[in-house]
Design an enzyme around this catalytic site. Sequence first.
Site, PDB file in Angstrom:
ATOM      1  N   SER A 142       0.887  -1.165   0.000  1.00 42.15           N
ATOM      2  CA  SER A 142       0.000   0.000   0.000  1.00 42.15           C
ATOM      3  C   SER A 142       0.921   1.210   0.000  1.00 42.15           C
ATOM      4  O   SER A 142       2.107   1.102   0.340  1.00 42.15           O
ATOM      5  CB  SER A 142      -0.848  -0.007   1.278  1.00 42.15           C
ATOM      6  OG  SER A 142      -1.417   1.265   1.505  1.00 42.15           O
ATOM      7  N   TYR A 155      -1.830  -1.448  10.415  1.00 38.19           N
ATOM      8  CA  TYR A 155      -1.831  -1.528   8.953  1.00 38.19           C
ATOM      9  C   TYR A 155      -0.516  -0.984   8.389  1.00 38.19           C
ATOM     10  O   TYR A 155       0.121  -1.604   7.537  1.00 38.19           O
ATOM     11  CB  TYR A 155      -3.027  -0.734   8.431  1.00 38.19           C
ATOM     12  CG  TYR A 155      -3.327  -0.892   6.959  1.00 38.19           C
ATOM     13  CD1 TYR A 155      -4.115  -1.933   6.489  1.00 38.19           C
ATOM     14  CD2 TYR A 155      -2.840   0.024   6.028  1.00 38.19           C
ATOM     15  CE1 TYR A 155      -4.411  -2.063   5.133  1.00 38.19           C
ATOM     16  CE2 TYR A 155      -3.124  -0.096   4.683  1.00 38.19           C
ATOM     17  CZ  TYR A 155      -3.914  -1.139   4.239  1.00 38.19           C
ATOM     18  OH  TYR A 155      -4.197  -1.263   2.891  1.00 38.19           O
TER      19      TYR A 155
HETATM   20  P1  NAD Z   1     -11.461  -6.159   0.147  1.00 36.58           P
HETATM   21  O1  NAD Z   1     -12.016  -6.017   1.531  1.00 36.58           O
HETATM   22  O2  NAD Z   1     -12.295  -5.791  -1.027  1.00 36.58           O
HETATM   23  O3  NAD Z   1     -10.951  -7.651  -0.078  1.00 36.58           O
HETATM   24  C1  NAD Z   1     -10.201  -8.336   0.871  1.00 36.58           C
HETATM   25  C2  NAD Z   1     -10.147  -9.801   0.506  1.00 36.58           C
HETATM   26  O4  NAD Z   1      -9.405 -10.475   1.527  1.00 36.58           O
HETATM   27  C3  NAD Z   1     -11.539 -10.461   0.463  1.00 36.58           C
HETATM   28  O5  NAD Z   1     -11.548 -11.439  -0.564  1.00 36.58           O
HETATM   29  C4  NAD Z   1     -11.638 -11.134   1.832  1.00 36.58           C
HETATM   30  O6  NAD Z   1     -12.521 -12.245   1.852  1.00 36.58           O
HETATM   31  C5  NAD Z   1     -10.192 -11.564   2.018  1.00 36.58           C
HETATM   32  N1  NAD Z   1      -9.836 -11.818   3.401  1.00 36.58           N
HETATM   33  C6  NAD Z   1      -9.980 -11.018   4.499  1.00 36.58           C
HETATM   34  N2  NAD Z   1      -9.546 -11.666   5.587  1.00 36.58           N
HETATM   35  C7  NAD Z   1      -9.110 -12.877   5.176  1.00 36.58           C
HETATM   36  C8  NAD Z   1      -8.547 -13.996   5.835  1.00 36.58           C
HETATM   37  N3  NAD Z   1      -8.349 -14.024   7.161  1.00 36.58           N
HETATM   38  N4  NAD Z   1      -8.227 -15.090   5.110  1.00 36.58           N
HETATM   39  C9  NAD Z   1      -8.460 -15.112   3.764  1.00 36.58           C
HETATM   40  N5  NAD Z   1      -8.975 -14.087   3.092  1.00 36.58           N
HETATM   41  C10 NAD Z   1      -9.296 -12.986   3.787  1.00 36.58           C
HETATM   42  O7  NAD Z   1     -10.093  -5.338   0.191  1.00 36.58           O
HETATM   43  P2  NAD Z   1      -9.202  -4.669  -0.969  1.00 36.58           P
HETATM   44  O8  NAD Z   1      -9.365  -3.218  -0.848  1.00 36.58           O
HETATM   45  O9  NAD Z   1      -9.401  -5.350  -2.271  1.00 36.58           O
HETATM   46  O10 NAD Z   1      -7.739  -4.983  -0.414  1.00 36.58           O
HETATM   47  C11 NAD Z   1      -6.887  -5.962  -0.966  1.00 36.58           C
HETATM   48  C12 NAD Z   1      -5.456  -5.655  -0.560  1.00 36.58           C
HETATM   49  O11 NAD Z   1      -5.063  -4.398  -1.106  1.00 36.58           O
HETATM   50  C13 NAD Z   1      -5.251  -5.558   0.946  1.00 36.58           C
HETATM   51  O12 NAD Z   1      -4.009  -6.135   1.293  1.00 36.58           O
HETATM   52  C14 NAD Z   1      -5.234  -4.061   1.195  1.00 36.58           C
HETATM   53  O13 NAD Z   1      -4.511  -3.723   2.331  1.00 36.58           O
HETATM   54  C15 NAD Z   1      -4.550  -3.585  -0.066  1.00 36.58           C
HETATM   55  N6  NAD Z   1      -4.803  -2.183  -0.364  1.00 36.58           N
HETATM   56  C16 NAD Z   1      -6.067  -1.710  -0.531  1.00 36.58           C
HETATM   57  C17 NAD Z   1      -6.253  -0.366  -0.791  1.00 36.58           C
HETATM   58  C18 NAD Z   1      -7.606   0.226  -1.018  1.00 36.58           C
HETATM   59  O14 NAD Z   1      -7.692   1.453  -1.091  1.00 36.58           O
HETATM   60  N7  NAD Z   1      -8.666  -0.534  -1.126  1.00 36.58           N
HETATM   61  C19 NAD Z   1      -5.158   0.486  -0.890  1.00 36.58           C
HETATM   62  C20 NAD Z   1      -3.889  -0.034  -0.694  1.00 36.58           C
HETATM   63  C21 NAD Z   1      -3.719  -1.366  -0.446  1.00 36.58           C
END
Ligand code: NAD
Length: 260
Positions: A142, A155
């Site tokens: 991130s 985080y």
């Molecule tokens: P999201 O909530 O849409 O998806 C998260 C996914 O992780 C889902 O499929 C959920 O079922 C799964 N998950 C959660 N806990 C779990 C566990 N214990 N075991 C297995 N699966 C699990 O989130 P997202 O925004 O798509 O985030 C995905 C990644 O990208 C994360 O690592 C997040 O930190 C990173 N990220 C997101 C953003 C953003 O703005 N959305 C920005 C930077 C980084």
Amino acid sequence: MLKGKTALITGSTSGIGLGISKALARQGANIVLNGFGDVEGPRAEVLAAMQGNGAVVGYHGADMSRAADIADMFAYSTAKFGKVDILVNNAGIQHVARVEDFPVERWDAIIAINLSSAFHTTRLALPAMQAAQWGRIINLASVHGLVGSAQKSAYVAAKHGIVGLTKVTALENATTGITCNAICPGWVLTPLVQKQVDAKAAEHGISNEDAKKLLLGEKEPSMQFTTPEELGDLAVFFCSPGANNVRGVAWNMDGGWAAQ
Ligand code: NAD
């Protein structure tokens, strides 16, 4: 481009993980999905992205906070596909609170899911990649792997940690065909961020659209969300021959957030 390869994407039933799964599926890779909630909808989306290219979709419901589940997921993937060629460490959760108020259980869960799971998947994936002399490991860090924000101690610590793991994994395999790189998105409008938009709307008594503008305006000069499709394109590039010597980078896709 990825015909015959198998990609395992953690946390791919939603958001960014699903977007990257579809992008890799379009390139011909078999896909192993993982994550909670509805599986049939995401599976159908990935199958549609394959457009009959002959690749196969698998699923394992490992809880990424549990090392034993992660080992089961690798046993399943190896039995079904022979090996994992592309590993995308994407599963992640968020919790927002000041350090002195941060629930200990939330700290432990974030470190386990956002950081330690990537150590477990990487250590299990590397031997087969080393035997094949080819592999791609992509870690969803991130912009919070590069800079901090108040109220996100666990985080930010986990994401800085995964950037470190990315560098060491890249270095240890630098003379091989295995690369390891991190992607550092700014805001992406997934369920993880929608919760933060909802919290802002409630806190300020404003609409959903105004809360999005407020969120973007605080951090992201482009005033645009990065999309799962754009992140999918970057993941495809990391898997391409053009990225053979891209090793250990933390690549922002953050609308200028970290450039400030
Ligand atoms: P999201 O909530 O849409 O998806 C998260 C996914 O992780 C889902 O499929 C959920 O079922 C799964 N998950 C959660 N806990 C779990 C566990 N214990 N075991 C297995 N699966 C699990 O989130 P997202 O925004 O798509 O985030 C995905 C990644 O990208 C994360 O690592 C997040 O930190 C990173 N990220 C997101 C953003 C953003 O703005 N959305 C920005 C930077 C980084």
